[in-house]
Design an enzyme around this catalytic site. Structure first.
Site, mmCIF file in Angstrom:
data_model
loop_
_atom_site.group_PDB
_atom_site.id
_atom_site.type_symbol
_atom_site.label_atom_id
_atom_site.label_comp_id
_atom_site.label_asym_id
_atom_site.label_seq_id
_atom_site.Cartn_x
_atom_site.Cartn_y
_atom_site.Cartn_z
ATOM 1 N N HIS A 290 -58.551 25.737 -7.305
ATOM 2 C CA HIS A 290 -58.961 26.774 -6.336
ATOM 3 C C HIS A 290 -58.639 26.376 -4.898
ATOM 4 C CE1 HIS A 290 -60.832 28.942 -9.533
ATOM 5 N NE2 HIS A 290 -61.769 28.034 -9.748
HETATM 6 ZN ZN LIG Z 1 -62.730 26.984 -14.274
#
Ligand SMILES: [Zn+2]
Length: 335
Positions: free
Chosen positions: A151
Site C-alpha cells: 500500500h
Molecule cells: Zn492485505
C-alpha cells in the site's frame, strides 16, 4: 500494455528496539557488518530464505492492531527449522536499509513525516525484500519472511505499509542487473496493491497482475489504472473460483508479457476467517495457490521472489510454513 479486467470479479525485539538510541544503532550496524562478512564465506550452506530477528514489530500493545502479524516471520522460521527444510539451517539476514537507499524511491518530505522508532523493523524487512530480489536471480527463487508493503508508494504510506519495498526491489534490480529488463508483480494479497501500482503507472517494464477483494480497503480507483491484469473478487470467494481465476489470469499475463523477474506478493489474508481480507480460502487453497505460482515460474524459468505481505490470523504463519514445506517436497525449491 493491454489491460484485462475480470469483473466478478524468535520472538521479536522488545519495545527497546523502537526506542533504541543512536549508539545502539551504530553497534548493531557493526555487528550486522561482521555477520555478513562471515556469512559471505558460508553462502554454500545457506537457503535463499531471508529473515532477521529484527523483523518483529511491537509497540505499546499496538501490535495487536497491526496487520502484519508481529511475530509471523519468526513463527514461520521456527516451523521451517523444525521441519528441516534447510540443508544446514542457515538463512540470509539483511542489514537495516539506509536512508540513502530509501531516498532512491521515497521523497525526503515523506521520509521526514515518518516516526523513526517504530519503523525500524520495517526497514529491516524492506532490506530483506531487496536482498531476496538479488538472491532470486542467483538461485531462481527466494523468500523474504516479511515485507510485501504493497500500500506504500514513493510519496505516501498506507495500511500500515511505511516503505515501498516492492518498488525499491524492482527499481534496484532494473537499474543494476544487466540481464533484467522487465518485471512482473503477481499480487495475491486480499487487498489491492495500490502502492506499487501508483509507482509503476505507465511503466512499460513492469506488468502488474492483481487479484483482490474489490469490496475492501483501499478501493483506489486511480491506482487501478496501472494494473495490467486485474481480477476483482467478491467477498467470501472460495477455493474453486479463486484458483480457476488465478490460473486463467496468470496464464494470460504470461502470454502478454515475459518478465525477467517475478515478485510474488503472497498475502495470506485470503484465508477463511481473516478479519480484514474477507475471502474464504482454505489452507489447502493457499498451498495450491503457492504451488501453482512457483511451478509456473519454474516451468517458464522465471526467477521468483516471494514476500509474505498481509495475513492477520494467528494460524497464518503455520499455513505459510506448511506451504513452503510443500513447495520443497514438490521439488520447486531447488538450490
Ligand atoms: Zn492485505
Amino acid at each position: 500494455m493491454k489491460r484485462f479486467t475480470e469483473k466478478v470479479h524468535h520472538e521479536q525485539q522488545k519495545e527497546a528496539v523502537w526506542v533504541m538510541r543512536e549508539k545502539d544503532d551504530e553497534q548493531s550496524e557493526q555487528v550486522g557488518k561482521r555477520k555478513s562478512d562471515e556469512e559471505q564465506e558460508d553462502d554454500s550452506l545457506k537457503t535463499p530464505i531471508v529473515y532477521s530477528s529484527r523483523y518483529g514489530v511491537r509497540f505499546c500493545g499496538m501490535e495487536k492492531l497491526h496487520p502484519f502479524d508481529a511475530a509471523k516471520g519468526a513463527h514461520v522460521l521456527k516451523f521451517l527449522l523444525k521441519n528441516e527444510i534447510f540443508r544446514h539451517g542457515r538463512f540470509y539476514e539483511p542489514s537495516e536499509i539506509t536512508k540513502a537507499e530509501l531516498q532512491k524511491v521515497h521523497t525526503r518530505k515523506y521520509l521526514r513525516s515518518l516516526k523513526r522508532g517504530y519503523l525500524r523493523p520495517m526497514r529491516f524487512q524492506t532490506a530483506g525484500s531487496i536482498l531476496a530480489g538479488s538472491l532470486a536471480l542467483r538461485y531462481g527463487w527466494a523468500i523474504n519472511l516479511g515485507g510485501g508493503f504493497h500500500h506504500c508508494c514513493a510519496y505516501k504510506g498506507g495500511g500500515f505499509c511505511p516503505y515501498a519495498d516492492i518498488t525499491l526491489l524492482i527499481n534496484k534490480t532494473l537499474e543494476e542487473e544487466p540481464n533484467v529488463e522487465t518485471a512482473m508483480i503477481v499480487d495475491l494479497d486480499a487487498h489491492q496493491g495500490n502502492g506499487h501500482e501508483r509507482d509503476f503507472y505507465e511503466n512499460e517494464k513492469v506488468f502488474i497482475l492483481d487479484m483482490y477483494n474489490a469490496s475492501i480497503y483501499p478501493r483506489d480507483h486511480e491506482a487501478k489504472l496501472a494494473i495490467s491484469c486485474a481480477v476483482e473478487l467478491k467477498p467470501r470467494t472460495a477455493d474453486e473460483t479463486y484458483l480457476k481465476k488465478l490460473k486463467r489470469s496468470f496464464k494470460y499475463a504470461l502470454s502478454e508479457f515475459r518478465p525477467d523477474l517475478l515478485v510474488y506478493n503472497a498475502g495470506t489474508d485470503i484465508l477463511l476467517g481473516d478479519p480484514l481480507g474477507l475471502l474464504s480460502i482454505t489452507p489447502e487453497g493457499v498451498m495450491e495457490r503457492d504451488q501453482f505460482v512457483f511451478a509456473t515460474c519454474r516451468e517458464e524459468r522465471i526467477p521468483i521472489v516471494m514476500l509474505l505481505s498481509g495475513g492477520y490470523l494467528k494460524s497464518s504463519a503455520k499455513v505459510i510454513a506448511e506451504s513452503i514445506v510443500n513447495l520443497k517436497t514438490k521439488g520447486l525449491l531447488v538450490y
